[in-house]
Scaffold this motif. Structure first.
Motif, PDB file in Angstrom:
ATOM      1  N   SER A   1       3.002   2.362   3.050  1.00  0.00           N
ATOM      2  CA  SER A   1       2.371   2.508   4.361  1.00  0.00           C
ATOM      3  C   SER A   1       1.896   1.180   4.934  1.00  0.00           C
TER       4      SER A   1
ATOM      5  N   LYS B   1       1.093   5.670  -1.798  1.00  0.00           N
ATOM      6  CA  LYS B   1       0.392   6.775  -2.464  1.00  0.00           C
ATOM      7  C   LYS B   1       0.307   6.548  -3.969  1.00  0.00           C
ATOM      8  N   ARG B   2       1.354   5.961  -4.545  1.00  0.00           N
ATOM      9  CA  ARG B   2       1.399   5.739  -5.985  1.00  0.00           C
ATOM     10  C   ARG B   2       2.434   4.671  -6.292  1.00  0.00           C
TER      11      ARG B   2
ATOM     12  N   THR C   1       0.842  -1.192   0.000  1.00  0.00           N
ATOM     13  CA  THR C   1       0.000   0.000   0.000  1.00  0.00           C
ATOM     14  C   THR C   1       0.881   1.247   0.000  1.00  0.00           C
TER      15      THR C   1
ATOM     16  N   ASN D   1      -3.595   1.573  -3.832  1.00  0.00           N
ATOM     17  CA  ASN D   1      -3.564   3.015  -3.606  1.00  0.00           C
ATOM     18  C   ASN D   1      -4.159   3.321  -2.234  1.00  0.00           C
ATOM     19  N   GLU D   2      -3.381   3.947  -1.369  1.00  0.00           N
ATOM     20  CA  GLU D   2      -3.843   4.154   0.008  1.00  0.00           C
ATOM     21  C   GLU D   2      -4.968   5.178   0.114  1.00  0.00           C
ATOM     22  N   ASP D   3      -5.198   5.951  -0.940  1.00  0.00           N
ATOM     23  CA  ASP D   3      -6.257   6.964  -0.893  1.00  0.00           C
ATOM     24  C   ASP D   3      -7.626   6.412  -1.258  1.00  0.00           C
ATOM     25  N   ASN D   4      -7.668   5.471  -2.229  1.00  0.00           N
ATOM     26  CA  ASN D   4      -8.989   5.007  -2.685  1.00  0.00           C
ATOM     27  C   ASN D   4      -9.126   3.497  -2.825  1.00  0.00           C
TER      28      ASN D   4
ATOM     29  N   THR E   1     -17.036   1.265   4.134  1.00  0.00           N
ATOM     30  CA  THR E   1     -15.970   1.983   3.427  1.00  0.00           C
ATOM     31  C   THR E   1     -15.144   1.031   2.577  1.00  0.00           C
TER      32      THR E   1
ATOM     33  N   ASP F   1     -10.113  -2.029  -0.248  1.00  0.00           N
ATOM     34  CA  ASP F   1      -9.243  -2.700  -1.228  1.00  0.00           C
ATOM     35  C   ASP F   1     -10.127  -3.399  -2.255  1.00  0.00           C
TER      36      ASP F   1
END
Length: 312
Positions: A34, A22-23, A20, A102-105, A247, A250
């Protein structure tokens, strides 16, 4: 499906190594992630575990290596109640997958190295011919060699077994395969690859599904992420909404969860559209959890969400 029982799935096992961040990193770049998780995966294997946890009686045909990842596979099948008709090979590694999350979505990108399962051939199918012929449902994908998938679908179709084909990962496939399929189940990216146009609207989805029918498929089901799924046959065309189970964490195993749930429901004699709805509920729960096979929900959880009617 009178007199038949159970689901037989041909596919690969791959140990999922999920990172995981950001990109994705660029070439020659190192990024700090992360989170990291290691667990059982592979499309066919995920589908088998999803179907079994959803209440199906499942046999899985594959190959693994004689190594720790192979032991992980056998432990996962034992825990889920999957009958493992799996060849253990010496000197060849069990399959593995690199998964970026992607840790954001929760979106993902994946590289799969099939390892031992990349050597699956017609001989593996022939060794399980009787099991395939006596099943209610046979399902396969394209992570193992195409020749094995076609051979197995042919055996199942000749025996009157209901066949499900998941054309994933996207690749060029011969049109003859569609005539062997009662259900072809791609996602919106995979079907765009097949039909040669984007599938971003309901009209585009129906047009793509209709083309799959013209190629010879009995029914087309296109999974559309948060938009749910389209069921399309010569007799009926219906959009089934996605469910909301919390929510999204993954999305990696969403399609496999759908297919496992769909196959389990179909094997119980539910109508195709009811089975699609069951598959949508299965996937909705799976994406609220990290990982693939470990994220697959139990039957009671699926029933609870179905009864709640919490659609998006």
């Amino acid at each position: 499906m009178s007199g038949r029982s159970g689901i037989v799935i041909l596919g690969i096992f791959a140990a999922d190594t999920a990172y995981t961040a950001k990109r994705l990193p660029h070439i020659a770049e190192t990024l700090l992630g992360s989170d990291f998780k290691l667990g059982p995966g592979g499309k066919g294997s995920n589908q088998a575990i999803a179907a079994a946890k959803a209440g199906g009686k499942v046999t899985f045909i594959s190959r693994i290596g004689n190594d720790p990842f192979g032991e992980m596979a056998l432990s996962a099948y034992a825990a889920a109640g999957v009958k493992a008709n799996v060849m253990k090979m010496e000197g060849v590694s069990t399959g593995a997958a690199f998964i970026f999350v992607n840790e954001d979505n929760g979106d993902n990108a994946i590289i799969v190295a099939p390892g031992a399962a990349g050597l699956i051939g017609v001989e593996d199918v022939d060794a399980n011919k009787a099991e395939i012929e006596n099943a209610a449902i046979f399902m396969t994908q394209l992570e193992q060699p195409l020749e094995a998938a076609v051979h197995a679908l042919s055996i199942a179709k000749r025996a009157g077994v209901t066949t499900i084909f998941n054309p994933a990962p996207a690749q060029t496939i011969p049109d003859e395969i569609y005539t062997l399929c009662d259900y072809v189940v791609p996602n919106e990216v995979e079907v765009a690859h097949i039909v040669g146009h984007a599938v971003e609207t309901d009209e585009q989805a129906r047009a793509a599904a209709e083309l799959l029918l013209r190629k010879g498929a009995g029914c087309a089901i296109i999974t559309l992420g948060a938009r749910g799924a389209l069921y399309h046959s010569a007799q009926q065309s219906a959009f089934v909404p996605a469910f909301s189970a919390g929510t999204v964490v993954d999305t990696t195993g969403a399609g496999d969860a759908f297919l496992g749930g769909f196959a389990a429901a179909l094997s119980e004699g539910r109508t195709p559209v009811e089975a699609v709805r069951f598959g949508c509920a299965t996937a909705a729960i799976a994406v609220t959890r990290p990982g693939t096979a470990p994220a697959m929900p139990l039957r009671a959880e699926i029933d609870e969400l179905l009864n709640s009617g919490r659609t998006l």
